[in-house]
Every structure is written in C-alpha cells, then in structure tokens.
Design an enzyme around this catalytic site. Structure first.
Site, short mmCIF file in Angstrom:
data_model
loop_
_atom_site.label_atom_id
_atom_site.label_comp_id
_atom_site.label_asym_id
_atom_site.label_seq_id
_atom_site.Cartn_x
_atom_site.Cartn_y
_atom_site.Cartn_z
N SER A 214 38.96 37.77 42.66
CA SER A 214 39.83 38.37 43.07
C SER A 214 40.32 38.08 44.56
O SER A 214 41.53 38.22 44.78
CB SER A 214 39.83 39.90 43.16
OG SER A 214 38.57 40.27 43.96
N HIS A 242 41.40 40.97 37.11
CA HIS A 242 42.46 40.30 37.45
C HIS A 242 42.89 39.20 36.63
O HIS A 242 43.55 38.35 36.93
CB HIS A 242 42.07 39.55 38.88
CG HIS A 242 41.92 40.64 40.10
ND1 HIS A 242 43.00 41.09 40.55
CD2 HIS A 242 40.92 41.29 40.50
CE1 HIS A 242 42.71 41.94 41.69
NE2 HIS A 242 41.27 42.08 41.40
N LYS A 273 45.55 48.09 37.07
CA LYS A 273 46.14 46.90 37.53
C LYS A 273 47.31 46.54 36.72
O LYS A 273 48.51 47.25 36.88
CB LYS A 273 45.17 45.71 37.85
CG LYS A 273 44.13 45.92 38.85
CD LYS A 273 42.94 44.84 39.15
CE LYS A 273 42.27 45.02 40.51
NZ LYS A 273 41.40 46.21 40.40
#
Length: 427
Positions: A214, A242, A273
């Site tokens: 990340s 991610h 996310k």
C-alpha cells in the site's frame, strides 16, 4: 450510649481510614502525573520530528470532490481509498438505506449468538463467487481478518514466510500464532526460496504477502511465488485490500491480474476501500478453513456482526462489479495519465501502474508542508512519514479514483508543479 457518643465512635475510625489512605492517594496522583509527563514528552518528540499526523475535518460525503473545514469551496480529493468511486454511488447508498429500514441499525450481538442475518450470508456467498473461492467469512475489518487467521491455521509444527514489507495487520496477526516465523526480503524470490528450504521440516508452510503493497503501489511477483510454493510444498496467502475491485480484467485482484487465481489458496480483503468504502473485511478460501475460522477465530467470535446498512452497501457494490467490469477497466488510463505527467514534470513516482502513486520526497517535514500547500491549491493529499513508512522515505501518496475526470487529474498535476517548484523539489 448517647447519640453524640455513638456518632463520635463512628467518626473516629473513619478519620483513621482517611488518614491512612492519604499516602496511597498521593502515590496514585504521582503515578498519573508521571505517566502524563512521559506521554507529553513522546508527543513533543513526534512534533519535533515533523511526523505529527493532524486530522483534517471533512464536512461532506466522500467523493472526488469534498468540503474541508477551514477551506473555501470544493476540494479535489486525491488520497482516499475510494478506487471505484462507489463510496457515494447512488445505488450503493440506496442499498444501505433499504437495509437500514428492513434489517435495522445493528445486531447487538456476535454472529454465533444472534447476529447472523440473511444479509450476511448473502454477502458472503457473493464474495466467494466474486473471488471464485469455496466460501467466505466476514469480519469487522480486514485488520481483524488478518488478526484472526494465522493463529487458527498454523501451530507450532508449521512455518509462515512473510514479506518484510507486509502490512502492519499481517505482522500483528502472525505474531499471534505459534508457527515458526521466517521473514524474506521484499519481493525477493531468491531469498524466499532460501527460507522455503529452511522450512522444509515443518508440517505446513504458508507464504504470506500483500498482493499490492500500500505504501509503494508495487505488485507482488505472484507467478514466481506460486512456482516456488508448488516446488517446495507450500500454500499462498495474499492480502488484496489495494487490489480487490479494480486489478485484473474483471477487477478480481492481483491473482487474476497475474493469472494465478487457482494457485492462491487464501485471500483476505476489505469492504472499506473499492467495495463501497464503509467498513468490514473478509477471508475467502477452502470451506474447511472458513468453517474452522467460524469456530475459533477470536475477532469473529468476540466482535459484533457487521451492521446491516454496511452489509447492504457492500453487497450492492459487489453486485455492480459482478455485472460489469466497465468501472474497473477505466482505472488504467487515468492512473497512467497522472504518472506520466508527474514523471515528465520531474517528480519521482514509486511503483509502476497501480492507482497508488507515491510522490517520493524523502523528508517528513517537506512532505507535510507540501501537503498543506496543496490544500491551498484545492487539492487534498496527505504526507506519509515514519512510522507509516521507513525513515527517509517520506512521500505524498496520491490515489487515483475512477470518479476522477481528466481535468481533475490535470489540476492535481498543475498544483504539484507549482508546489514542487516552491519547495525546490523540481526546477
């Protein structure tokens, strides 16, 4: 005995008790004062190092444009994990509202007591389908998913091999297990092979890596990792926080991007996310593992079930991605537009083609000052410094979203150029 004598007979020992407690109270107050002094000294050292992390106050919903307390007008947001722009997508928001109406605000219970609704089982089924795995278990966060996996799966006769730059939640989760712990150099397949040879006497061997790291936006060499694990009889775990939703042709993640979906055994990821951005994490993998996690994973057993509105939002986000890969495919061109323009301007951008675009600056104070100046130009970004990244590796981490327009990206680059020139980062 008169009433007065009776009262005096009671007051006298009480005074003695109070007198005897005075030294203890003084010691207690002294301990609190000493602790406060220690804490204040630690806080002062953080400020002096230029690594103090202030929290800006957002007064609007999350999106590519936000309102920030103390700033006039709309601000372009380039540091959220809102990769697909689904945090405020009208269908996602409406799904949360409907779940709130039909299933309430929360469960007031852990899952195994009276905290499992049909909403939870439906989302788990859709996530398993999305990742093409046998089963899924939901957690309050991916941090909890990482904290709850390794101590259940691995015992003292097993070995876990972890990339040295794995996320803090992975590191903490591994610390909880009793397996032999081996750390290999970042994305170094030669060093991983050395560690795999060292672990050959273990009952089970698990290689653990972020799919995407990340802080730098670099992608794990999963093909090589899978080749080695198959050669040395190990399993593969990846954290896909991610990557889920936007990497790979259909947005399934790093394993799809690199063509190793059927060679990676366990995947942890997040709902916080790309998949709506609210909260929650999960593990997908073999059904016996998921069943065992339901029985023994402490964060699952001792944390409240995810609130229905959160589950409703995430479910709709997954449904949108199962129906179409259009949003996921839009990311590549926008990411490369930013990276190419910034590189041409003279900035150093870490990683290669991921929407995480770290603008490397080195100095923590410089990163903080530049981020503050960017806000004056209408761009919301944050400086990252130690302990989030290694000392000397401070940066501003820019994150591209599918909701950003080309004009948004160009405005951000222009602001970086002006700010970079002001601070002598570029000429």
């Amino acid at each position: 005995m008169s009433l007065g004598k009776a009262v005096r007979s009671l007051i006298k020992p009480a005074r003695g008790l109070l007198a005897s407690s005075e030294p203890a109270l003084k010691r207690s107050y002294a301990a609190v004062a000493e602790a406060r002094a220690v804490l204040e000294h630690e806080l002062d050292s953080i400020r002096a190092a230029g690594t103090w992390k202030a929290e800006r106050i957002i007064t609007s919903k999350q999106g590519p444009q936000i309102n920030v307390e103390g700033s006039r007008g709309s601000i372009l947001n380039f540091c959220a994990n809102n990769y697909l722009g689904l945090s405020s997508h009208p269908e996602v928001v409406q799904a949360g509202i409907e779940a709130l109406k039909t299933h309430g605000a929360g469960l007031s219970s852990v899952r195994f007591i009276c905290g499992t609704q049909n909403l939870h089982k439906n989302l788990e089924q859709k996530l398993a389908e999305f990742h093409e795995r046998e089963d899924c278990i939901l957690y309050a966060s991916c941090f909890d998913a990482n904290a709850g996996l390794f101590e259940v799966l691995l015992g003292p006769d097993d070995a876990v091999l972890s990339d040295e730059l794995n996320h803090a939640s992975i590191i903490d989760g591994i610390r909880l297990c009793r397996a032999k712990r081996l750390r290999y150099k970042h994305m170094d397949l030669s060093d991983l092979e050395v560690k795999l040879k060292e672990a050959q006497s273990s009952r089970m061997r698990l290689v653990v890596t972020d799919g995407v790291f990340s802080m730098d936006g670099d992608v794990a060499p999963l093909r090589g990792i899978c080749d080695l694990t198959e050669q040395y009889g190990a399993m593969v775990f990846i954290d896909e926080c991610h990557a889920t939703g936007f990497l790979g042709p259909r947005g399934r993640g790093t394993d799809e991007l690199l063509g190793v979906t059927d060679r990676v055994q366990i995947v942890n990821s997040t709902l916080g996310k790309a998949l709506g951005g609210a909260a929650g994490g999960y593990t997908v993998g073999p059904k016996p593992l998921i069943d065992l996690l339901r029985q023994r994973s402490r964060p699952y057993l001792f944390s409240n079930a995810l609130p229905p509105p959160v589950v409703g939002c995430a479910t709709r986000a997954v449904e949108l991605l199962l129906a179409s890969n259009e949003i996921a495919q839009s990311m590549t061109a926008k990411t490369m537009r930013f990276r190419n323009k910034m590189t041409q301007a003279g900035f150093t951008i870490a990683g290669s083609s991921h929407p995480i675009c770290p603008v490397m600056l080195g100095d923590a104070r410089l990163a903080s000052l530049m981020a503050d100046d960017m806000l004056k130009h209408g761009i919301y970004v944050i400086g990252f410094s130690y302990p989030v990244v290694p000392k000397g590796k401070a940066r501003i981490r820019v994150q591209i979203s599918a909701a950003h327009t080309d004009d948004d990206i160009d405005h951000c680059v222009d602001a970086f150029i002006q700010t970079g020139r002001k601070h002598g980062v570029i000429s």
